[in-house]
Scaffold this motif. Structure first.
Motif, short mmCIF file in Angstrom:
data_model
loop_
_atom_site.label_atom_id
_atom_site.label_comp_id
_atom_site.label_asym_id
_atom_site.label_seq_id
_atom_site.Cartn_x
_atom_site.Cartn_y
_atom_site.Cartn_z
N GLU A 112 -21.41 -8.84 -13.06
CA GLU A 112 -22.44 -9.85 -12.88
C GLU A 112 -22.58 -10.17 -11.39
OE1 GLU A 112 -22.14 -12.51 -16.36
OE2 GLU A 112 -22.35 -14.07 -14.86
N ALA A 113 -21.44 -10.29 -10.73
CA ALA A 113 -21.45 -10.63 -9.31
C ALA A 113 -22.17 -9.55 -8.51
CB ALA A 113 -20.02 -10.80 -8.81
N MET A 114 -21.83 -8.30 -8.77
CA MET A 114 -22.43 -7.19 -8.03
C MET A 114 -23.94 -7.15 -8.21
SD MET A 114 -20.18 -5.17 -6.47
CE MET A 114 -20.82 -3.51 -6.45
N THR A 115 -24.37 -7.32 -9.46
CA THR A 115 -25.79 -7.12 -9.74
C THR A 115 -26.64 -8.29 -9.27
OG1 THR A 115 -25.34 -7.94 -11.94
CG2 THR A 115 -25.53 -5.58 -11.71
N LEU A 116 -26.07 -9.50 -9.22
CA LEU A 116 -26.89 -10.66 -8.90
C LEU A 116 -26.94 -10.97 -7.41
CD1 LEU A 116 -25.93 -13.19 -11.70
CD2 LEU A 116 -28.20 -12.28 -11.26
N ALA A 117 -25.85 -10.68 -6.72
CA ALA A 117 -25.65 -11.32 -5.42
C ALA A 117 -26.48 -10.71 -4.29
CB ALA A 117 -24.17 -11.24 -5.05
N ASP A 118 -26.95 -11.60 -3.40
CA ASP A 118 -27.32 -11.15 -2.07
C ASP A 118 -26.03 -10.97 -1.28
OD1 ASP A 118 -30.07 -11.20 -2.39
OD2 ASP A 118 -30.17 -13.35 -1.99
N ARG A 119 -25.17 -11.95 -1.42
CA ARG A 119 -23.84 -11.85 -0.82
C ARG A 119 -22.80 -12.31 -1.80
NH1 ARG A 119 -22.59 -14.63 4.58
NH2 ARG A 119 -24.08 -16.17 3.77
N LEU A 120 -21.64 -11.67 -1.73
CA LEU A 120 -20.52 -11.98 -2.60
C LEU A 120 -19.47 -12.74 -1.81
CD1 LEU A 120 -19.40 -8.70 -4.37
CD2 LEU A 120 -20.25 -10.76 -5.40
N VAL A 121 -18.84 -13.70 -2.46
CA VAL A 121 -17.64 -14.29 -1.88
C VAL A 121 -16.53 -14.04 -2.87
CG1 VAL A 121 -16.53 -16.41 -1.15
CG2 VAL A 121 -18.96 -16.07 -0.71
N VAL A 122 -15.55 -13.25 -2.48
CA VAL A 122 -14.43 -13.00 -3.38
C VAL A 122 -13.33 -14.00 -3.07
CG1 VAL A 122 -12.81 -11.30 -4.27
CG2 VAL A 122 -15.03 -10.57 -3.37
N LEU A 123 -12.97 -14.79 -4.07
CA LEU A 123 -11.93 -15.81 -3.90
C LEU A 123 -10.66 -15.36 -4.58
CD1 LEU A 123 -13.89 -19.08 -4.71
CD2 LEU A 123 -12.96 -18.43 -2.50
N ASN A 124 -9.55 -15.74 -3.99
CA ASN A 124 -8.26 -15.47 -4.61
C ASN A 124 -7.32 -16.60 -4.23
OD1 ASN A 124 -6.09 -14.28 -5.87
ND2 ASN A 124 -5.61 -12.97 -4.11
N GLY A 125 -6.75 -17.26 -5.24
CA GLY A 125 -5.81 -18.34 -4.97
C GLY A 125 -6.35 -19.41 -4.06
N GLY A 126 -7.63 -19.72 -4.18
CA GLY A 126 -8.20 -20.82 -3.40
C GLY A 126 -8.61 -20.44 -1.99
N ARG A 127 -8.50 -19.16 -1.65
CA ARG A 127 -8.91 -18.73 -0.31
C ARG A 127 -9.94 -17.60 -0.42
NH1 ARG A 127 -5.47 -20.10 3.73
NH2 ARG A 127 -3.58 -21.17 3.07
N ILE A 128 -10.72 -17.45 0.64
CA ILE A 128 -11.70 -16.38 0.64
C ILE A 128 -11.02 -15.07 1.03
CG2 ILE A 128 -13.77 -15.50 1.78
CD1 ILE A 128 -14.76 -18.31 2.06
N GLU A 129 -11.19 -14.06 0.20
CA GLU A 129 -10.66 -12.74 0.55
C GLU A 129 -11.69 -11.95 1.35
OE1 GLU A 129 -7.85 -10.72 -0.42
OE2 GLU A 129 -6.76 -12.44 -1.22
#
Ligand SMILES: Nc1ncnc2c1ncn2[C@@H]1O[C@H](COP(=O)(O)OP(=O)(O)OP(=O)(O)O)[C@@H](O)[C@H]1O
Ligand SMILES: [Mg+2]
Lengths: 348, 282
Positions: A197-214
């Protein structure tokens, strides 16, 4: 229409550890930003801070030029779509759409105009006088969207709006949300744990892990150059193969197999190869020899699960290939992703 | 379990019918008794078939009352009962729904204390605290008044807990959606919570109305002026005449009339809340 700027935003729940911290994102006007990450990584927390449903314990959130840290949700000029839709069960669809406008003192004629317009866009006009209970999941989803668009807000916030739908409807609604957002040009933040869903929708993705941006980036950029082993494993389906390898003066060793590498240095690394970047080879001396465990047929392609030097490996092959017990595989040097074995940060 | 066995069906119905008869027979007797003359009972045999005095008995009770036992006309007493039952039931609902709203949706100092204070009142029904309550009501000059009849009975822990339970089933997102839609706390209460608790309010009203209507000890205690007699306490006064045989035909007519409003409330409200139950969804 507005930009949304998060500066060093953090949230610590009372008596809890930090749920998110150090978040810096500048969202362009009209951009579709997707927050993606595994369960519990703080996506909802972050979105709810933008919505004003959660207090901001650190940093500032700006919508347009205005710092909204202390602004009530209703005055932030945003609209939110919830996972369970949160439609008012005792109101008809029309009343559901109109409720927010009524509370703002919008004139009745204007309310009618906007509700009708939204109903046309979302094709829910036939249901306007029904109660939400009398609607299917997909129709409720549309009503929830309708409630957001009648407000004509500066930004849409979506918290996993499709996860209560079945797989097929999810794909349809995904397309519709994208189309609608393009058409209205409204800045949007969309939360999901589904990388597809993220890949298909996004102009930009923010990948989060453990409360931080990866990583922040366009979907393809994130797919092609994941910034960490975590992102590499999270984005892409089937997931990227991550192998324990040793870097040894320009060669990568995986047990007794070895590959040329364009990185200097030596030591333990994590080698990432996407299943779709592996292909069969004949007669190459340094081919990777994979023993086949089982095969999943996907129609056009098949997923071959097996082992390389005792480590699990998956590769995508075309469906007409004939398989033995062993496969000789190769990958382009450009398709090899190297990550620090300790921190998981990208090396090459 | 859907089974069709003739014998079991028969047995089940027999048990049910027997149950209904056991419950309904005394009511039937009361009804019959209210249609005879006073003399019909002095023989010691209770008649089982209706007599001819029905209209007379009921008119007497409604119009003039039983002067021999100091009971005023029934009409006035029933009105008092109605006023008392309505104040008690509506008061309980209003107070408990607002206190449940406060407890569930607001964080305020001493919230837990408030919660427990309400809880403790569960253990102190009127009968237990009747002497101090009487003293307070008397000191406030509320003897022989509608306020005195109803206010001490209004606080209700049970109803508060019921509404608290109802509110807890409403998803948080509903509140959040309302906040984004610009509804403040009171607007949320009025536009969302109350309509969503409609069926519970109806059900509670039925129970509380009957509770209020059937109050006996408290009205008996604090009313000395016959303008404030309630019907349930009044019946007791009729049956308890000194130096005479109770006029059972009149007493039973009063009983039948006293039963009427609760029955009407049940019948009328039942339609409403069954409709509500099948229509709403949270
Ligand atoms: N009200 C709260 N009080 C304390 N901790 C909370 C609260 N809400 C969330 N958390 C914690 O904050 C972290 C992030 O939660 P959040 O709901 O943002 O996750 P998420 O990424 O949306 O997950 P999911 O995909 O499951 O919805 C979690 O570790 C969670 O336990
Ligand atoms: Mg979430």
């Amino acid at each position: 229409m507005a930009t949304i700027t998060l500066e060093n935003v953090g949230k610590t729940y009372p008596g809890g550890a930090a749920a998110v911290q150090g978040i810096n994102i500048a969202i362009q006007d009209g951009e579709f930003l997707v927050l993606v990450g595994p369960s519990g990584c703080g996506k909802s927390t972050l979105l709810r801070m933008v919505a004003g449903l959660e207090t901001i314990t650190e940093g500032t959130v700006r919508i347009g030029d205005r710092v909204v840290n202390q602004v009530e949700p209703a005055d932030r000029d945003i609209a939110m779509v919830f996972q369970n839709y949160a439609l008012y069960p005792h109101m008809s669809v029309r009343q559901n759409l109109a409720y927010g406008l009524k509370n703002r003192g919008t004139p009745a004629a204007e309310i009618t105009r906007r509700v009708d317009e939204a109903a046309d866009i979302l094709e829910i006009r036939p249901y306007l006088d029904r109660k939400p209970r009398a609607l299917s999941g997909g129709q409720r989803q549309r009503v929830a969207m309708g409630r957001a668009i009648v407000r004509e807000p500066a930004a849409f916030l979506f918290d996993e709006p499709l996860s209560n739908l079945d797989a097929k409807l999810r794909v349809t609604m995904r397309g519709e949300i994208r189309l609608l957002q393009r058409r209205l040009g409204t800045t949007s933040i969309y939360v999901t744990h589904d990388q597809m869903e993220a890949m298909t929708l996004a102009d930009r993705l923010v990948v989060l892990n453990g409360g931080r941006i990866e990583q922040i980036g366009a979907p393809l950029e994130v797919y092609r150059r994941p910034a960490s082993a975590f992102v590499a494993a999270f984005i892409g389906s089937p997931a990227m193969n991550l192998l324990n390898a040793t870097l040894d003066n320009g060669r990568l060793r995986i047990g007794s197999a070895s590959l040329p590498a364009d990185v200097a240095g030596s030591g333990a690394v994590t080698l990432g190869i996407r299943p779709e970047d592996l292909r069969r080879t004949a007669g190459r001396a340094d081919a990777l020899h994979m023993s086949v465990d089982y095969v999943e047929e996907l129609g056009a392609t098949r997923l071959v699960h097996g082992r390389l030097e005792g480590q699990k490996l998956v590769c995508t092959l075309s469906a007409d290939s004939t398989l033995g017990d062993m496969l000789a595989l190769e990958a382009d040097a450009g398709a090899l992703h190297l990550f620090d074995a300790g921190t998981g940060a990208r090396i090459n | 379990m859907v089974e069709d066995r003739p014998f079991l069906n028969f047995l089940a119905h027999a048990v049910l019918i027997l149950g209904v008869v056991v419950v309904a027979f005394p009511v039937y007797l009361a009804l019959i008794a209210s249609t005879h003359t006073a003399q019909a009972f002095s023989s010691g045999v209770i008649p089982l078939l209706p007599g001819a005095e029905m209209a007379n008995n009921y008119m007497t009770m409604l119009g003039t009352g039983m002067s021999s036992s100091g009971a005023p006309p029934l009409g006035g007493m029933m009105l008092n009962s109605l006023i008392m039952a309505l104040i008690i039931s509506l008061g309980k609902i209003v107070i408990s729904i607002t206190s449940a709203f406060a407890i569930v949706y607001f964080r305020f100092p001493f919230r837990n204390l408030a919660f427990w204070a309400i809880f403790v009142t569960l253990m102190l029904p009127v009968e237990v605290r009747i002497v101090p309550t009487f003293k307070v009501v008397a000191d406030l000059g509320m003897l022989n008044s509608y306020a005195g009849l109803s206010v001490p009975l209004i606080a209700s822990a049970t109803a508060t807990f019921l509404f608290r339970q109802v509110f807890l089933t409403i998803p948080d997102e509903m509140l959040e959606a309302a906040r984004i839609d610009g509804a403040g706390p009171m607007k949320f209460f009025r536009d969302i919570l109350i309509p969503l608790s409609r069926t519970n309010i109806a059900a509670l009203f039925v129970i509380l109305f009957i509770y209020g209507w059937n109050q006996y000890l408290w009205p008996l205690l604090i009313t000395t002026d016959d303008r404030f007699y309630t019907v349930v306490a009044g019946i007791k006064r009729m049956a308890e005449v000194a130096d005479a045989v109770p006029q059972w035909n009149f007493v039973m007519a009063a009983v039948m009339l006293a039963m009427l409003p609760p029955v009407l409330v049940v019948i009328f409200m039942q339609r409403l809340f069954v409709k509500g139950l099948t229509e709403t969804e949270k």
